[in-house]
Design an enzyme around this catalytic site. Structure first.
Site, PDB file in Angstrom:
ATOM      1  N   VAL A 194       0.870  -1.177   0.000  1.00 34.51           N
ATOM      2  CA  VAL A 194       0.000   0.000   0.000  1.00 34.51           C
ATOM      3  C   VAL A 194       0.905   1.224   0.000  1.00 34.51           C
ATOM      4  O   VAL A 194       1.870   1.291   0.782  1.00 34.51           O
ATOM      5  CB  VAL A 194      -0.927   0.017   1.236  1.00 34.51           C
ATOM      6  CG1 VAL A 194      -1.731   1.316   1.283  1.00 34.51           C
ATOM      7  CG2 VAL A 194      -1.860  -1.189   1.212  1.00 34.51           C
ATOM      8  N   TYR A 210       0.036  -8.350  11.083  1.00 35.90           N
ATOM      9  CA  TYR A 210      -0.352  -9.715  10.713  1.00 35.90           C
ATOM     10  C   TYR A 210      -0.820 -10.508  11.927  1.00 35.90           C
ATOM     11  O   TYR A 210      -1.793 -11.273  11.846  1.00 35.90           O
ATOM     12  CB  TYR A 210       0.815 -10.429  10.038  1.00 35.90           C
ATOM     13  CG  TYR A 210       1.239  -9.811   8.727  1.00 35.90           C
ATOM     14  CD1 TYR A 210       0.309  -9.277   7.843  1.00 35.90           C
ATOM     15  CD2 TYR A 210       2.592  -9.755   8.357  1.00 35.90           C
ATOM     16  CE1 TYR A 210       0.689  -8.703   6.644  1.00 35.90           C
ATOM     17  CE2 TYR A 210       2.976  -9.193   7.157  1.00 35.90           C
ATOM     18  CZ  TYR A 210       2.029  -8.666   6.308  1.00 35.90           C
ATOM     19  OH  TYR A 210       2.416  -8.105   5.110  1.00 35.90           O
ATOM     20  N   LYS A 217      -4.528   2.696   7.527  1.00 35.17           N
ATOM     21  CA  LYS A 217      -5.924   3.110   7.377  1.00 35.17           C
ATOM     22  C   LYS A 217      -6.835   1.903   7.114  1.00 35.17           C
ATOM     23  O   LYS A 217      -7.966   2.062   6.666  1.00 35.17           O
ATOM     24  CB  LYS A 217      -6.044   4.146   6.253  1.00 35.17           C
ATOM     25  CG  LYS A 217      -5.321   5.454   6.584  1.00 35.17           C
ATOM     26  CD  LYS A 217      -5.259   6.392   5.406  1.00 35.17           C
ATOM     27  CE  LYS A 217      -4.676   7.752   5.814  1.00 35.17           C
ATOM     28  NZ  LYS A 217      -3.303   7.650   6.372  1.00 35.17           N
TER      29      LYS A 217
END
Length: 220
Positions: free
Chosen positions: A147, A191, A154
């Site tokens: 990203v 994660y 976000k």
């Protein structure tokens, strides 16, 4: 020098996110994202991906049978309902932020979709099938998840990874797995919060370059 652009947003800084299947027309954006990922991982000197090399490999098989890419797009306008792909329907979310997002690369990553929605490519995830002999089930291996910097933290990385996990469940697959750099503590925490097991006892083994070619020439 890049001019800072303010990504248009409605009052309350509302934006709209979509995860969709990539198409060959997305290759220029995918190539740029891969190089940004390589720079982030301090591995830019190993990255040789070109638009030509990606185009020749990524779209030769139907989605989920080989290499598959999901594209993450952001727009100031709601994404319209489109005719779904027979194998995957786009996933959309509405996002609200306290502050606007400043995207200095908006023009570079601009994407006009089939409905004429003016969007920005914010990230991607590339994955492909693998197989677990212990589970006796196929799964998905995530090669890349990225990203762009101004869109991080976000919930968008989770949106991409969850899309792959949901597809695995839909197809009856047994698991989704990937690797993470040991210095990337933010990613490891992310994660783990998603419920992933980080396997400390595993190490990656890789043959490449001259070591790989040595085996290729062994029987010649």
């Amino acid at each position: 020098m890049a001019t800072e652009l303010l990504l248009d947003s409605t009052p309350m800084h509302r934006l709209f996110a979509s995860v969709r299947l990539a198409t060959p027309s997305d290759v220029p954006h995918i190539q740029k994202l891969i190089h940004q990922l390589a720079e982030f991982e301090r591995l830019a000197h190993h990255c040789s991906a070109t638009e030509g090399s990606l185009s020749s490999i990524l779209f030769n098989s139907p989605p989920f049978q080989s290499f598959t890419v999901f594209i993450l797009e952001i727009s100031s306008n709601p994404f319209q309902s489109t005719l779904p792909h027979p194998l995957f329907s786009p996933i959309t979310q509405t996002l609200t932020f306290n502050l606007p997002i400043h995207d200095t690369e908006k023009e570079t990553f601009r994407s006009i979709n089939d409905d004429g929605i003016d969007a920005v490519v914010a990230g991607f995830i590339l994955f492909f099938p693998n197989y677990s002999t212990f589970l006796s089930k196929p799964g998905f291996y995530v090669e890349d998840l990225f990203v762009r910097k101004c869109y991080r933290r976000k919930g968008l990385g989770k949106m991409l990874l969850s899309a792959v996990a949901a597809q695995a469940v839909k197809m009856g697959y047994g698991r989704v797995e990937w690797t993470v750099l040991d210095w990337n503590v933010n990613a490891i925490k992310f994660y783990e919060e998603m419920g992933a097991n980080v396997l400390q006892e595993r190490r990656i083994c890789r043959l490449t370059d001259e070591a790989l070619q040595t085996h290729g020439n062994a029987n010649n």
